[in-house]
Design a protein around this motif. Structure first.
Motif, short mmCIF file in Angstrom:
data_model
loop_
_atom_site.label_atom_id
_atom_site.label_comp_id
_atom_site.label_asym_id
_atom_site.label_seq_id
_atom_site.Cartn_x
_atom_site.Cartn_y
_atom_site.Cartn_z
N VAL A 145 34.62 39.93 30.82
CA VAL A 145 33.27 40.20 31.28
C VAL A 145 32.64 38.89 30.22
CG1 VAL A 145 32.01 40.94 32.32
CG2 VAL A 145 34.31 41.96 33.04
N SER A 146 31.59 38.95 30.27
CA SER A 146 30.69 38.16 29.34
C SER A 146 29.40 38.69 29.11
CB SER A 146 30.61 37.14 29.12
OG SER A 146 29.83 36.09 30.41
N PRO A 147 29.32 39.33 28.58
CA PRO A 147 27.27 39.96 29.06
C PRO A 147 26.87 39.50 30.27
CG PRO A 147 27.85 40.16 26.39
CD PRO A 147 29.53 38.75 27.10
N ARG A 148 26.74 38.22 29.75
CA ARG A 148 25.99 37.30 31.22
C ARG A 148 26.29 37.34 32.21
NH1 ARG A 148 20.96 36.80 30.33
NH2 ARG A 148 21.23 35.69 32.25
N LEU A 149 27.33 37.56 32.65
CA LEU A 149 28.12 37.68 33.91
C LEU A 149 28.19 39.24 34.86
CD1 LEU A 149 29.81 37.48 36.37
CD2 LEU A 149 31.75 37.30 35.30
N ALA A 150 27.18 40.24 33.40
CA ALA A 150 27.13 41.62 33.71
C ALA A 150 25.50 41.22 34.17
CB ALA A 150 27.26 42.25 32.55
N PHE A 151 25.29 40.52 32.94
CA PHE A 151 23.81 41.01 33.85
C PHE A 151 23.06 40.21 34.95
CE2 PHE A 151 19.69 38.19 33.33
CZ PHE A 151 18.29 40.06 33.18
N ALA A 152 24.40 39.15 35.49
CA ALA A 152 23.85 38.46 36.47
C ALA A 152 23.92 39.46 37.95
CB ALA A 152 24.67 37.31 36.48
N LEU A 153 24.92 40.69 37.65
CA LEU A 153 25.29 41.65 38.19
C LEU A 153 24.36 42.25 38.45
CD1 LEU A 153 29.51 40.74 38.18
CD2 LEU A 153 28.02 40.21 40.31
N GLY A 154 24.43 43.03 37.35
CA GLY A 154 23.14 44.54 37.42
C GLY A 154 23.95 44.66 36.95
N LYS A 155 24.93 44.96 36.34
CA LYS A 155 25.78 46.33 35.72
C LYS A 155 25.70 45.53 33.91
CE LYS A 155 27.09 48.08 39.95
NZ LYS A 155 26.22 48.95 40.25
N GLU A 156 26.35 47.05 32.98
CA GLU A 156 27.09 46.48 32.14
C GLU A 156 28.47 46.66 32.18
OE1 GLU A 156 25.87 47.27 29.12
OE2 GLU A 156 23.57 47.88 30.46
N PRO A 157 29.11 45.64 30.86
CA PRO A 157 30.59 45.29 31.10
C PRO A 157 31.35 45.58 31.32
CG PRO A 157 28.89 43.82 29.11
CD PRO A 157 27.65 44.78 29.63
N GLY A 158 31.29 47.22 30.71
CA GLY A 158 31.96 48.27 30.38
C GLY A 158 32.64 48.73 32.32
N GLN A 159 31.14 48.52 32.87
CA GLN A 159 31.03 49.34 33.78
C GLN A 159 32.02 47.89 35.18
OE1 GLN A 159 26.58 49.51 34.51
NE2 GLN A 159 26.96 51.43 35.23
N ILE A 160 31.97 46.89 35.35
CA ILE A 160 32.92 45.86 36.17
C ILE A 160 33.73 45.43 35.64
CG2 ILE A 160 30.34 44.99 36.96
CD1 ILE A 160 30.64 42.74 35.02
N ASP A 161 34.16 45.55 34.11
CA ASP A 161 35.52 45.31 33.89
C ASP A 161 36.43 45.41 34.94
OD1 ASP A 161 37.43 43.95 32.46
OD2 ASP A 161 37.70 45.00 31.10
N GLY A 162 37.70 44.70 35.43
CA GLY A 162 38.44 45.66 36.41
C GLY A 162 38.27 45.70 37.77
N GLN A 163 36.75 45.23 38.03
CA GLN A 163 36.62 45.84 39.07
C GLN A 163 36.85 44.26 40.11
OE1 GLN A 163 34.65 48.30 40.94
NE2 GLN A 163 35.65 49.35 38.81
N SER A 164 37.16 43.85 41.68
CA SER A 164 37.06 43.02 42.72
C SER A 164 36.48 42.16 42.39
CB SER A 164 37.51 44.04 43.79
OG SER A 164 37.69 42.32 44.71
N PHE A 165 36.21 40.82 41.85
CA PHE A 165 35.02 40.15 41.69
C PHE A 165 34.65 39.32 43.12
CE2 PHE A 165 34.23 35.17 41.19
CZ PHE A 165 32.64 35.37 40.37
N LEU A 166 35.56 39.54 44.13
CA LEU A 166 34.84 38.93 45.33
C LEU A 166 33.86 40.33 46.34
CD1 LEU A 166 37.18 37.70 47.54
CD2 LEU A 166 35.27 36.11 46.04
N GLN A 167 34.23 41.58 45.68
CA GLN A 167 33.56 43.59 45.87
C GLN A 167 31.99 42.51 45.66
OE1 GLN A 167 35.61 46.42 45.33
NE2 GLN A 167 34.28 47.67 46.17
#
Length: 682
Positions: A145-167
């Motif tokens: 997960v890139s920092p900018r993607l995490a920012f766009a999702l309103g999360k930290e990179p560690g919080q969304i790594d391994g999560q379902s993208f569609l969800q």
């Protein structure tokens, strides 16, 4: 490099001198042994020093030269040939090895430069404000997960790594199962492992709807096994909202928020297609406000715009599902009805529109009144295309307006025929003067008591080569609508003044009708001056006739123009008094010399109508008090002439004393009167 090459050449020279010395003082076989050692050194130099080819070549050339001399000195010609060939092969080998080495170094440097550029671009991309990289595995879970993607999702990179993208991007829709169609499209692309580019997806981030633009490509390993997806994305919410706003402005009217002409055209096109598919009929209603221009002129465009907004608010509740109400422009609106099989619905809707729009408007503490006229056309009966249907509905609206407004009229084929005739007449009218198709006739105006001719009214006639004789009632309004009345009126003024100055007695005036369009011309007074100066007619012999309609538009400009003509010495007559607004304020604003009583009152008085008799008496009394003369129009027999005489009118005009006549008859009559006057004086 040069110093290294000279050193190598020196070393080769030392070995050469050694071989020559052996050849001169030792046995010939010793030369072979020394050459074998030198050859080994040349081979070593060629293999180890290809990065410095100049040094290897210098050593090989120097050593080879010495070996060649030694072998020749001992008459070992075979060895001499071997020395030459070996030296040349060594030199060519060094050159080729060096070329390959240099090319490899250049390629390596270029790859290093490209790698640095790519790294820089990726670093800037990752640190950008709107774009990001995304990557998912075979289970559609995010990885790397890139920092900018995490920012766009309103999360930290560690919080969304391994999560379902569609969800993550579906928001509450993941629980309810209600997904936007664009998310379904994305899921299908991922499922089918298809490349996609610039796919616009509606996502939900922290309960807020956003628009993302995604591109992606499947990842495969060296064995062709699917490993997931990798791609880029960006947030295009602002661009999307901007484009939606532009699209809204392109399809809706900004003042009334109703569909504009473009959207109405599209709706009418769809309605015609629906009619063709289901063998039904559609309808188009054109709506125009009555007396709206007076509101704009008197109270300003700001009040007019507020009234148009109120009109739109009144129209919206009147239309049903399947009906589109919009604004075409100005004070013109339209309603498109997809299914017009109920003919009564059209009639009821038209009357409801007229009734609702005719109710009073309260705008800025003022009560305002306007009306509405409606014209309708049915498709495909009255037109198979959008243009034809709009044109025919407009023709029906013109008919409703011509009848006074406040009514609904349907299109009839005769309306198109009339419009086509009007178009052809306009085309011919534009060339009538240059073709000399216009001529003047004159109707006498006599003194009511002595019945002596006091003036002639100039009346224009048009005999077209294409249409024959055209009634003034038909071409004069057309000339006013197209402003052709200005050059035509100028021609009438010049011809009438010239005829009166050259052929009439000095006591006979000429009356010339002037249209309101002529008075609005800034140089109208100059036109009168030119007509008088070119003809030589005295200004007092020209009487300009105008109607009350000149005060309905720019009254100040019209009054100023007439005052300039009065200053020249011309007289002004108010024609058809009593048939228009009949405001006495006009008589106060401008001092007319004559008031002409309309023929309708004369005919009414002849039939002993109390109202007509009272009106004529009132006009005569008013004119006398204002030092004005009165002319009664439409007197057709002796009884009516006697009646008008008793009522006190100053002058009389009508068929009883003469119909409009050509120039020859006017000159003959004036000549006969002139002869009679001379006999009386003798």
């Amino acid at each position: 490099m040069k110093v290294h090459a000279l050193t190598s050449a020196g070393k080769g020279t030392i070995w050469s001198l050694g071989m020559i010395a052996c050849a001169l003082v030792a046995e010939p076989a010793s030369t072979d042994i020394v050459w074998a050692v030198v050859a080994m050194l040349i081979l070593a130099s060629t293999a180890s020093r290809f990065s410095v080819p100049l040094s290897s070549i210098a050593f090989t050339a120097a050593a080879g030269a010495g070996a060649l001399i030694a072998s020749l000195a001992t008459s070992q010609f075979t060895l001499a040939g071997i020395v030459v060939i070996s030296a040349l092969l060594a030199i060519f080998g060094v050159v080729e090895s060096a070329r390959v080495a240099v090319a490899a170094r250049l390629a390596e440097a270029e790859m290093q430069e490209k790698s640095e550029v790519v790294s820089m671009l990726l670093r800037e991309f990752e640190e950008g404000q709107a774009d990001w990289l995304w990557q998912i595995d075979t289970r559609r879970r995010l990885k790397s997960v890139s920092p900018r993607l995490a920012f766009a999702l309103g999360k930290e990179p560690g919080q969304i790594d391994g999560q379902s993208f569609l969800q993550l991007i579906s928001g509450n829709g993941w629980k309810t199962g209600q997904f936007p169609q664009s998310l379904h499209d994305l899921a299908d692309k991922l499922k089918r492992k298809e490349n996609f580019s610039n796919l616009t997806v509606k996502v939900s981030i922290a309960g807020q709807n956003r628009w993302w633009e995604l591109s992606g490509t499947p990842i495969v390993d060296d064995m062709g096994n699917y490993q997931g997806f990798r791609g880029v994305g960006s947030d295009v919410t602002e661009q999307r909202e901007s484009s939606e706003k532009i699209e809204y402005l392109a399809r809706y009217d900004t003042l009334t928020h109703l569909p504009n002409r473009r959207m109405l055209n599209e709706a009418l096109g769809e309605a015609l297609k629906y009619s063709a598919d289901w063998r039904s009929r559609c309808a188009c209603l054109m709506i125009d406000l009555d007396r709206f221009k007076a509101v704009n002129d008197s109270l300003g465009h700001l009040v007019g715009d507020k009234m148009l907004g109120e009109v739109a608010a009144r129209l919206k509740p009147l239309v049903r599902e399947g009906e589109v109400c919009g604004r075409l422009g100005g004070d013109e609106f339209a309603v498109v009805i997809r299914d017009a099989s109920d003919r009564d619905r059209i009639e009821r809707l038209s009357h409801a529109i007229i009734e609702r729009l005719s109710e009073p408007y309260e705008i800025e503490n003022q009560i305002l009144y306007v009306g509405a006229s409606v014209g309708s056309a049915f498709g495909p009966r009255d037109g198979g295309t959008v243009e034809e249907l709009l044109r025919n509905a407009d023709l029906a609206l013109y008919r409703a307006k011509d009848e006074g407004g406040g009514v609904h009229r349907e299109y009839e084929p005769s309306l198109h025929a009339n419009a086509e005739e009007k178009r052809q007449l306009e085309h011919s009218l534009r060339h009538a003067l240059e073709r000399n198709e216009m001529h003047l006739q004159y109707q006498p105006v006599v003194d009511a008591n002595s019945e002596e001719i006091v003036s002639f009214e100039a009346l224009i006639r048009w005999h077209s080569a294409e249409h024959g004789f055209v009634s003034p009632a038909k071409f004069i309004p057309l000339a006013e609508d197209t402003r052709l009345i200005v050059p035509i009126g100028t021609w009438v003024m010049q011809e009438a003044c010239r005829e009166a100055a050259v052929h009439w007695p000095e006591h006979v005036k000429v009356n010339v009708n002037v249209s309101p369009e002529q008075l609005l011309e800034p140089d109208f007074a100059a036109t009168v001056v030119r007509a008088l100066s070119h003809s030589g007619l005295e200004p007092k012999r020209l009487e300009i006739e105008v109607t009350e309609s000149i005060f309905m538009r720019d009254a100040g400009i019209a009054r100023k123009a007439l005052e300039q003509c009065m200053a020249l010495g011309c007289s002004i007559a108010l024609d058809d008094f009593g048939t228009g607004y009949s405001s006495l304020g006009y008589l106060r604003k401008l001092k007319f010399s004559t008031i002409k009583v309309d023929r309708s009152f004369v005919q009414g008085a002849a039939q002993q109508s109390p109202e007509s008799l009272a009106i004529i008496r009132a006009v005569v009394a008013m004119a006398e008090s204002l030092n004005m003369t009165t002319t009664a129009e439409g007197v057709e027999n002796a009884d009516e002439a006697a009646l008008i005489r008793r009522l006190g009118c100053t002058k009389i005009q009508g068929y009883h004393f003469g119909r409009p006549m050509p120039l020859e008859d006017v000159r003959r009559i004036l000549g006969r009167h002139d002869t009679a006057d001379r006999l009386k004086s003798a």
